[in-house]
Design a protein around this motif. Structure first.
Motif, PDB file in Angstrom:
ATOM      1  N   UNK A  52       0.904  -1.324  -0.068  1.00  0.00           N
ATOM      2  CA  UNK A  52      -0.273   0.169   0.064  1.00  0.00           C
ATOM      3  C   UNK A  52       1.261   1.479  -0.466  1.00  0.00           C
ATOM      4  N   UNK A  53       2.188   0.991  -0.707  1.00  0.00           N
ATOM      5  CA  UNK A  53       2.524   2.465  -0.837  1.00  0.00           C
ATOM      6  C   UNK A  53       2.924   2.909  -1.876  1.00  0.00           C
ATOM      7  N   UNK A  54       3.449   4.469  -2.088  1.00  0.00           N
ATOM      8  CA  UNK A  54       3.297   5.049  -3.333  1.00  0.00           C
ATOM      9  C   UNK A  54       4.544   4.306  -4.120  1.00  0.00           C
ATOM     10  N   UNK A  55       5.631   4.235  -3.405  1.00  0.00           N
ATOM     11  CA  UNK A  55       6.673   4.024  -4.256  1.00  0.00           C
ATOM     12  C   UNK A  55       7.379   2.071  -4.169  1.00  0.00           C
ATOM     13  N   UNK A  56       7.082   1.604  -2.679  1.00  0.00           N
ATOM     14  CA  UNK A  56       7.227   0.165  -2.850  1.00  0.00           C
ATOM     15  C   UNK A  56       6.212  -0.476  -2.728  1.00  0.00           C
ATOM     16  N   UNK A  57       6.332  -1.277  -4.019  1.00  0.00           N
ATOM     17  CA  UNK A  57       5.380  -3.041  -4.161  1.00  0.00           C
ATOM     18  C   UNK A  57       6.178  -4.411  -3.900  1.00  0.00           C
ATOM     19  N   UNK A  58       5.858  -5.564  -3.204  1.00  0.00           N
ATOM     20  CA  UNK A  58       5.906  -6.923  -3.482  1.00  0.00           C
ATOM     21  C   UNK A  58       6.188  -7.552  -4.521  1.00  0.00           C
ATOM     22  N   UNK A  59       5.143  -7.269  -5.340  1.00  0.00           N
ATOM     23  CA  UNK A  59       4.726  -7.984  -6.422  1.00  0.00           C
ATOM     24  C   UNK A  59       4.342  -7.208  -7.729  1.00  0.00           C
ATOM     25  N   UNK A  60       3.360  -7.669  -8.840  1.00  0.00           N
ATOM     26  CA  UNK A  60       2.836  -7.080 -10.401  1.00  0.00           C
ATOM     27  C   UNK A  60       1.819  -7.272 -10.472  1.00  0.00           C
ATOM     28  N   UNK A  61       1.672  -6.419 -11.201  1.00  0.00           N
ATOM     29  CA  UNK A  61      -0.292  -6.850 -11.543  1.00  0.00           C
ATOM     30  C   UNK A  61       0.145  -6.042 -12.371  1.00  0.00           C
ATOM     31  N   UNK A  62      -1.085  -6.145 -13.950  1.00  0.00           N
ATOM     32  CA  UNK A  62      -1.885  -5.126 -14.344  1.00  0.00           C
ATOM     33  C   UNK A  62      -2.817  -5.393 -14.705  1.00  0.00           C
ATOM     34  N   UNK A  63      -4.208  -4.630 -13.928  1.00  0.00           N
ATOM     35  CA  UNK A  63      -5.327  -5.068 -13.601  1.00  0.00           C
ATOM     36  C   UNK A  63      -5.873  -4.089 -14.725  1.00  0.00           C
ATOM     37  N   UNK A  64      -5.636  -2.685 -15.291  1.00  0.00           N
ATOM     38  CA  UNK A  64      -6.797  -2.428 -15.485  1.00  0.00           C
ATOM     39  C   UNK A  64      -5.783  -1.510 -16.647  1.00  0.00           C
ATOM     40  N   UNK A  65      -6.359  -0.943 -18.037  1.00  0.00           N
ATOM     41  CA  UNK A  65      -5.737  -0.188 -19.066  1.00  0.00           C
ATOM     42  C   UNK A  65      -6.343   0.823 -19.526  1.00  0.00           C
ATOM     43  N   UNK A  66      -6.260   2.026 -19.074  1.00  0.00           N
ATOM     44  CA  UNK A  66      -6.723   3.592 -19.089  1.00  0.00           C
ATOM     45  C   UNK A  66      -6.441   4.258 -20.455  1.00  0.00           C
ATOM     46  N   UNK A  67      -6.971   5.108 -20.930  1.00  0.00           N
ATOM     47  CA  UNK A  67      -6.102   5.986 -21.711  1.00  0.00           C
ATOM     48  C   UNK A  67      -6.752   6.806 -22.981  1.00  0.00           C
ATOM     49  N   UNK A  68      -6.606   7.544 -23.445  1.00  0.00           N
ATOM     50  CA  UNK A  68      -6.621   8.966 -23.940  1.00  0.00           C
ATOM     51  C   UNK A  68      -5.638   9.618 -25.213  1.00  0.00           C
ATOM     52  N   UNK A  69      -6.063  10.383 -26.459  1.00  0.00           N
ATOM     53  CA  UNK A  69      -5.666  10.992 -26.804  1.00  0.00           C
ATOM     54  C   UNK A  69      -6.221  12.181 -26.903  1.00  0.00           C
ATOM     55  N   UNK A  70      -5.493  13.370 -26.596  1.00  0.00           N
ATOM     56  CA  UNK A  70      -6.310  14.741 -26.380  1.00  0.00           C
ATOM     57  C   UNK A  70      -4.546  16.284 -26.848  1.00  0.00           C
ATOM     58  N   UNK A  71      -4.942  15.899 -28.354  1.00  0.00           N
ATOM     59  CA  UNK A  71      -4.153  17.685 -27.610  1.00  0.00           C
ATOM     60  C   UNK A  71      -2.618  17.175 -28.386  1.00  0.00           C
ATOM     61  N   UNK A  72      -2.698  16.123 -29.344  1.00  0.00           N
ATOM     62  CA  UNK A  72      -1.282  15.283 -29.530  1.00  0.00           C
ATOM     63  C   UNK A  72      -1.035  14.794 -28.808  1.00  0.00           C
ATOM     64  N   UNK A  73      -1.316  14.594 -28.262  1.00  0.00           N
ATOM     65  CA  UNK A  73      -1.117  13.531 -26.852  1.00  0.00           C
ATOM     66  C   UNK A  73      -1.790  12.354 -26.399  1.00  0.00           C
ATOM     67  N   UNK A  74      -0.768  11.532 -26.118  1.00  0.00           N
ATOM     68  CA  UNK A  74      -1.420  10.069 -26.052  1.00  0.00           C
ATOM     69  C   UNK A  74      -1.596   9.879 -24.329  1.00  0.00           C
ATOM     70  N   UNK A  75      -2.340   9.489 -23.161  1.00  0.00           N
ATOM     71  CA  UNK A  75      -2.288   9.635 -21.808  1.00  0.00           C
ATOM     72  C   UNK A  75      -2.322   8.338 -21.567  1.00  0.00           C
ATOM     73  N   UNK A  76      -1.274   7.611 -20.751  1.00  0.00           N
ATOM     74  CA  UNK A  76      -2.063   6.238 -20.353  1.00  0.00           C
ATOM     75  C   UNK A  76      -2.047   5.744 -19.300  1.00  0.00           C
ATOM     76  N   UNK A  77      -2.899   5.196 -18.139  1.00  0.00           N
ATOM     77  CA  UNK A  77      -2.662   5.060 -17.253  1.00  0.00           C
ATOM     78  C   UNK A  77      -2.587   3.374 -16.743  1.00  0.00           C
ATOM     79  N   UNK A  78      -1.501   3.418 -16.615  1.00  0.00           N
ATOM     80  CA  UNK A  78      -1.854   1.522 -16.566  1.00  0.00           C
ATOM     81  C   UNK A  78      -2.202   0.558 -15.675  1.00  0.00           C
ATOM     82  N   UNK A  79      -3.219   0.413 -14.568  1.00  0.00           N
ATOM     83  CA  UNK A  79      -3.405   0.673 -13.391  1.00  0.00           C
ATOM     84  C   UNK A  79      -2.570  -0.836 -12.572  1.00  0.00           C
ATOM     85  N   UNK A  80      -2.341  -0.581 -11.408  1.00  0.00           N
ATOM     86  CA  UNK A  80      -1.605  -2.050 -10.908  1.00  0.00           C
ATOM     87  C   UNK A  80      -0.462  -2.197 -10.215  1.00  0.00           C
TER      88      UNK A  80
END
Length: 431
Positions: A52-80
Motif C-alpha cells: 500500500x505504498x506509493x513507491x515500493x511494491x512486493x508484487x507486480x500486476x496489470x489490472x486495467x489499461x486506461x487511455x485517451x488521446x488529447x491535444x496530440x498526446x497519448x495518455x495511458x494509466x496502466x493500473x496495478x
C-alpha cells in the motif's frame, strides 16, 4: 475471450462526458476523461502486492489499461503494481503499416540491450505478437533502489532505429524525467499503492476498479504521428527482460507465467493480447443567448443548468453562467445530434431539439425562459403562489426571505413579483 468490467470502473470511465474535457494530471492516478481500454482477466504469477505504498511494491500486476488521446498526446494509466525489484513493464505500439510481428535481434541497444533480449537470437525465435500486431515503437519502465527511482527507456524499432534512456523520476511525481535524453518530452510516473485488483495465482481474475499505477504522457510525434486508431501490447517481464509473466493486457484468460519471451507467441493464445487506442474525437462548441424573462437583476450571477440529451438520455450535464447580455457557450461537444435542456432556478425548462454538431461550432441556439417557478417543479402553480405569499414583503436578511420568490431581481418580494407570477400562472416547462 470475454472481457469483464465492474460497474465502478465503468461508471468512472463514463464520467468524462458530464464535465468539461481536460487532459489528465500526471501523478499515477486516474483522472476524468480516461476510458477503459482493457481489464485483466488473469491472477498474477508475479506476486500480489500488499504494501500500500506509493513507491515500493512486493508484487507486480496489470489490472486495467486506461487511455485517451488529447491535444496530440497519448495518455495511458496502466493500473496495478510494478514490483520495486526492477521488474520490467514492456509497452509495444503498433501505429503504422509494417513493423515487427516477431521481434528481431537487431533493434536498438537500449536498457542494457533488454529489447534484443526478447528478440531473435539468430535461431529464428523471438517474441511473436498476435498476427495483426506489428510493433513499431517500445517504451520500457522499471523501478527500485533506495531511495526509490523509476526509470524509462524508449526505442523506435528497426536497424538502426532509435534507442534512448529517457531518464528517471520519483514515485507519484509529475512524470518529468531527469538525467536522460528525452527529446520528445515523454513523462512517466508511478503510484504503487494498489492492494486490490487481481490476487496471486494462475486462475481467472478480475482487475477492475484499480485506479493507480504507471501513468505516461507520450506525444504522438514519438509514435510516428498516427492519425487513426492504433494498438498497444503491454506486459510485465523479469529483471533482465528474460521471463514473461502472465500479466498481459488484454489478458491471457488464465494460466501461468509465460516464461522465456523468445518462445512466446501471443497468436497461440485465444483473444487479442493487445488493446486499441482510438484517435482524438474533434470537439466543438454550442453557443447562443439565454433570456431570463422579466428579471432586472444581475443575470451573470444566475446559474443555468444545461443538459445534453441523445435519444432521451442525458449524456452531459453542467452548470454555466451567461455574460451580462445573456451569451453562453458550451465547450468541447462531440459531433452528434442533441436535445439541449436549459433550466434556471425560478424559470421553466426549455428544450431545444435536434441540434446537430457536425464539423464546426454551432451558434444561434437562443432560448427564452419563463419566470415564476419559485418551488422549482417546472410549473407555475398555487404552490408558487404560496411560496411568494410566505416571503412577501421580505428583503435579504429577513427570516422569511426567499431569493427564488424575488422573481424580478430587485432584492424585495413585492407586488411586482406577484405580477410576474400572475402573468405566467399555469405555464408548464418542457420535460
Amino acid at each position: 475471450m470475454v472481457r469483464t468490467v465492474s460497474l465502478l470502473a465503468l461508471a468512472a470511465s463514463l464520467l468524462f462526458p458530464t464535465i468539461a474535457f481536460a487532459q489528465p494530471v500526471i501523478d499515477g492516478s486516474w483522472d476524468p476523461g480516461y476510458q477503459i481500454l482493457a481489464v485483466q482477466n488473469t491472477q498474477t504469477g508475479f506476486g500480489d502486492s500488499n504494501l500500500g505504498m506509493v513507491d515500493y511494491a512486493n508484487g507486480s500486476e496489470l489490472d486495467v489499461a486506461y487511455g485517451m488521446v488529447h491535444g496530440g498526446w497519448l495518455y495511458l494509466l496502466l493500473a496495478g503494481n510494478l514490483e520495486s525489484n526492477f521488474n520490467k513493464l514492456e509497452i509495444f505500439f503498433d501505429t503504422r503499416p509494417g513493423g515487427q510481428n516477431r521481434l528481431r535481434g537487431d533493434n536498438p541497444d537500449v536498457d542494457f540491450n533488454g529489447l534484443n533480449r526478447m528478440g531473435d537470437d539468430g535461431s529464428g525465435n523471438g517474441l511473436t505478437f498476435d498476427p495483426d500486431f506489428e510493433a513499431d515503437f517500445w517504451v520500457g519502465v522499471t523501478g527500485g533502489g533506495s531511495p526509490y527511482r523509476l526509470y524509462a527507456n524508449y526505442a523506435e524499432l528497426g536497424s538502426p532505429g532509435l534507442g534512448l534512456y529517457l531518464g528517471n523520476t520519483g514515485a507519484a511525481s509529475d512524470g518529468v524525467l531527469v538525467d536522460g535524453s528525452n527529446p520528445f518530452g515523454i513523462r512517466v510516473t508511478i503510484n504503487n499503492s494498489n492492494t486490490g485488483g487481481v490476487t496471486g495465482g494462475t486462475g481467472a481474475g478480475n482487475g477492475a476498479d484499480v485506479m493507480t499505477g504507471v501513468e505516461l504522457a507520450i506525444p504522438l510525434s514519438a509514435l510516428g504521428n498516427p492519425t487513426g486508431s492504433f494498438k498497444v501490447c503491454v506486459f510485465i517481464n523479469g529483471l533482465f527482460h528474460d521471463y514473461l509473466s502472465n500479466q498481459v493486457l488484454a489478458g491471457i484468460g488464465g494460466g501461468g507465467n509465460l516464461g522465456e519471451p523468445r518462445q512466446v507467441n501471443f497468436g497461440n493464445i485465444p483473444g487479442s493480447q493487445y488493446f486499441v487506442v482510438q484517435p482524438e474525437v474533434a470537439r466543438y462548441s454550442i453557443s447562443g443567448v439565454i433570456e431570463l424573462r422579466e428579471y432586472g437583476g444581475d443575470v451573470t450571477q444566475i446559474p443555468v443548468s444545461i443538459e445534453l440529451r441523445q435519444n432521451g438520455v442525458p449524456v452531459r450535464t453542467e452548470t454555466l453562467y451567461t455574460d451580462a447580455s445573456g451569451n453562453y457557450t458550451i465547450p468541447d461537444v462531440e459531433p452528434g445530434t442533441y436535445d439541449i435542456a436549459f433550466k434556471a432556478s425560478h424559470w421553466l425548462r426549455v428544450v431545444v431539439q435536434g441540434v446537430e454538431v457536425v464539423n464546426t461550432d454551432v451558434t444561434g441556439i437562443d432560448v427564452s425562459l419563463t419566470n415564476g417557478d419559485i418551488d422549482g417543479d417546472n410549473e407555475v402553480t398555487l404552490f408558487d403562489f404560496g411560496a411568494l405569499v410566505a416571503a412577501f414583503g421580505s428583503v435579504p436578511g429577513d427570516g422569511n426571505w426567499n431569493p427564488d420568490a424575488d422573481l424580478d431581481g430587485d432584492l424585495e418580494v413585492t407586488l411586482f413579483d406577484f405580477g410576474v407570477l400572475v402573468r405566467n400562472f399555469g405555464a408548464i416547462g418542457d420535460e
